[in-house]
Design an enzyme around this catalytic site. Structure first.
Site, PDB file in Angstrom:
ATOM      1  N   ARG A 102       0.842  -1.016   0.078  1.00 33.81           N
ATOM      2  CA  ARG A 102      -0.074   0.001   0.105  1.00 33.81           C
ATOM      3  C   ARG A 102       1.002   1.333   0.007  1.00 33.81           C
ATOM      4  NH1 ARG A 102      -5.315   1.432   3.561  1.00 33.81           N
ATOM      5  NH2 ARG A 102      -5.998   0.124   1.891  1.00 33.81           N
ATOM      6  N   HIS A 129      -7.309   0.576  -6.388  1.00 31.01           N
ATOM      7  CA  HIS A 129      -7.584  -0.258  -5.349  1.00 31.01           C
ATOM      8  C   HIS A 129      -8.429  -1.217  -5.615  1.00 31.01           C
ATOM      9  CE1 HIS A 129      -7.935  -1.207  -1.057  1.00 31.01           C
ATOM     10  NE2 HIS A 129      -8.767  -0.271  -0.769  1.00 31.01           N
ATOM     11  N   GLN A 132     -10.406  -4.052  -3.320  1.00 30.46           N
ATOM     12  CA  GLN A 132     -11.514  -3.232  -3.037  1.00 30.46           C
ATOM     13  C   GLN A 132     -12.488  -3.653  -4.001  1.00 30.46           C
ATOM     14  OE1 GLN A 132     -12.091  -1.477   0.197  1.00 30.46           O
ATOM     15  NE2 GLN A 132     -14.209  -2.173  -0.461  1.00 30.46           N
ATOM     16  N   ASP A 211     -17.275   7.254  -1.560  1.00 32.93           N
ATOM     17  CA  ASP A 211     -15.960   7.290  -0.897  1.00 32.93           C
ATOM     18  C   ASP A 211     -15.693   8.436  -0.424  1.00 32.93           C
ATOM     19  OD1 ASP A 211     -13.527   6.242   0.133  1.00 32.93           O
ATOM     20  OD2 ASP A 211     -12.448   6.347  -1.776  1.00 32.93           O
ATOM     21  N   CYS A 248     -16.423   1.809   0.884  1.00 31.53           N
ATOM     22  CA  CYS A 248     -15.312   0.956   0.982  1.00 31.53           C
ATOM     23  C   CYS A 248     -14.597   1.119   2.487  1.00 31.53           C
ATOM     24  CB  CYS A 248     -14.097   1.332   0.119  1.00 31.53           C
ATOM     25  SG  CYS A 248     -13.400   2.928   0.253  1.00 31.53           S
ATOM     26  N   ARG A 276     -13.657  -8.334   2.017  1.00 33.12           N
ATOM     27  CA  ARG A 276     -12.001  -7.961   1.505  1.00 33.12           C
ATOM     28  C   ARG A 276     -11.337  -9.322   1.647  1.00 33.12           C
ATOM     29  NH1 ARG A 276     -10.017  -3.059   1.678  1.00 33.12           N
ATOM     30  NH2 ARG A 276      -8.130  -4.042   1.148  1.00 33.12           N
TER      31      ARG A 276
END
Ligand code: CP
Ligand code: NVA
Length: 289
Positions: A102, A129, A132, A211, A248, A276
């Site tokens: 990440r 991402h 996700q 988001d 998310c 996830r």
């Protein structure tokens, strides 16, 4: 599949296989079945940004497959600062069997994968991402049983989460409409459906997704322009009667979404968070097989 860096460079066939495997792995866990496929394997987790879901879901998921994990935080490795990305890639390849990263700059993860001799998973960059998005589609499938005729409306910032969601929807032939304020459109290599008016975008949608307006690394950004894009109960009334709400997480109640919508029956946010783990187990297993 050699690495899992983006939805765009993963084939439709592989994406469907990942979703199917994630569903199977989830059913297995729910019925109490144990696995030890990855005994003796180590997953490295390298974080240059904070995380709750990504870290915990990867750690627990790898454990459920019989493997182990080493987690490295920002102050430890200093990717590209304490040591060049290409050196970290070759060093860690000598110790671990697979790695999740990440970080901020997407080119760092691309460079890392060029030099690594182990599979690399994108656990979020400023650009995308993808883990996700797999979890999100797993959640959509669970709710609607099929992707046929599904319409997704994404409201807010055209960011990393938005990109991977649009890419996966396009790969799987699912309708997606994106509604963002001027200047915050998704910077996309290709075409996608944009509707400026959030009320029009959400009309008849089966999935309403938003988001944060301030992603990690964007602290201090002005957000007034986003106000009309807040997902609230009034806006949700325009969606399909069977609509679900997705995010998310982490969410900022009173900004991109109201507390009422977050806590509503339509909200599937914690299923998404759980998924996830199932999605990433499928990704790890596929990359190591
Ligand atoms: N959704 C997500 O990636 O959450 P974390 O930032 O907590 O990992
Ligand atoms: N867009 C958000 C997602 C967090 C999971 C960010 O990049 O901070």
């Amino acid at each position: 599949m050699k690495h899992f860096l983006d939805i765009k460079n993963t084939s439709k066939e592989d994406l469907i296989k990942l979703l199917n495997l994630a569903q199977t792995l989830k059913e297995e866990v729910k019925s109490g079945q144990q696995r030890d496929d990855l005994q003796g394997k180590t997953l490295g987790l390298l974080f240059q940004k904070p995380s709750t879901r990504t870290r915990v879901s990867f750690e627990i998921g790898m454990g459920q497959l019989g493997g182990r994990v080493i987690t490295l935080q920002k102050d430890e490795v200093g990717l590209g600062k304490r040591e060049p990305v290409k050196d970290v890639a070759r060093v860690l390849s000598r110790y671990v069997d697979i790695i999740m990263i990440r970080t901020f700059d997407h080119t760092d993860i691309e460079e890392f994968s060029d030099f690594a001799s182990i599979p690399v998973i994108n656990g979020l960059t400023d650009f995308s991402h993808p883990c996700q998005a797999i979890a999100d589609f797993l959640t959509i499938l669970e709710n609607f049983k099929s992707l046929d005729g599904i319409k997704i409306a994404y409201l807010g910032d055209g960011n990393n989460v938005c990109r991977s969601l649009v890419e996966l929807a396009q790969k799987l032939g699912v309708e997606i409409v994106v509604s963002t304020p001027d200047g915050f459109e998704l910077d996309y290599d290709g075409t996608y459906k944009q509707v400026k008016d959030p009320r029009e975008a959400i009309k008849g949608a089966d999935v309403v997704y938003t988001d944060t307006w301030i992603s990690m690394g964007e602290e201090g950004k002005s957000i007034e322009i986003f106000t009309p894009y807040q997902v609230n109960s009034e806006l949700m009334k325009l969606a399909s009667t069977r609509a679900i709400f997705m995010h998310c997480l982490p969410a900022h109640r009173g900004e991109e979404v109201t507390d009422e919508v977050m806590e509503s029956e339509a909200s599937k946010i914690f299923d998404q968070a759980e998924n996830r783990m199932h999605a990433q187990k499928a990704i790890i297993k596929t990359l190591l097989s």
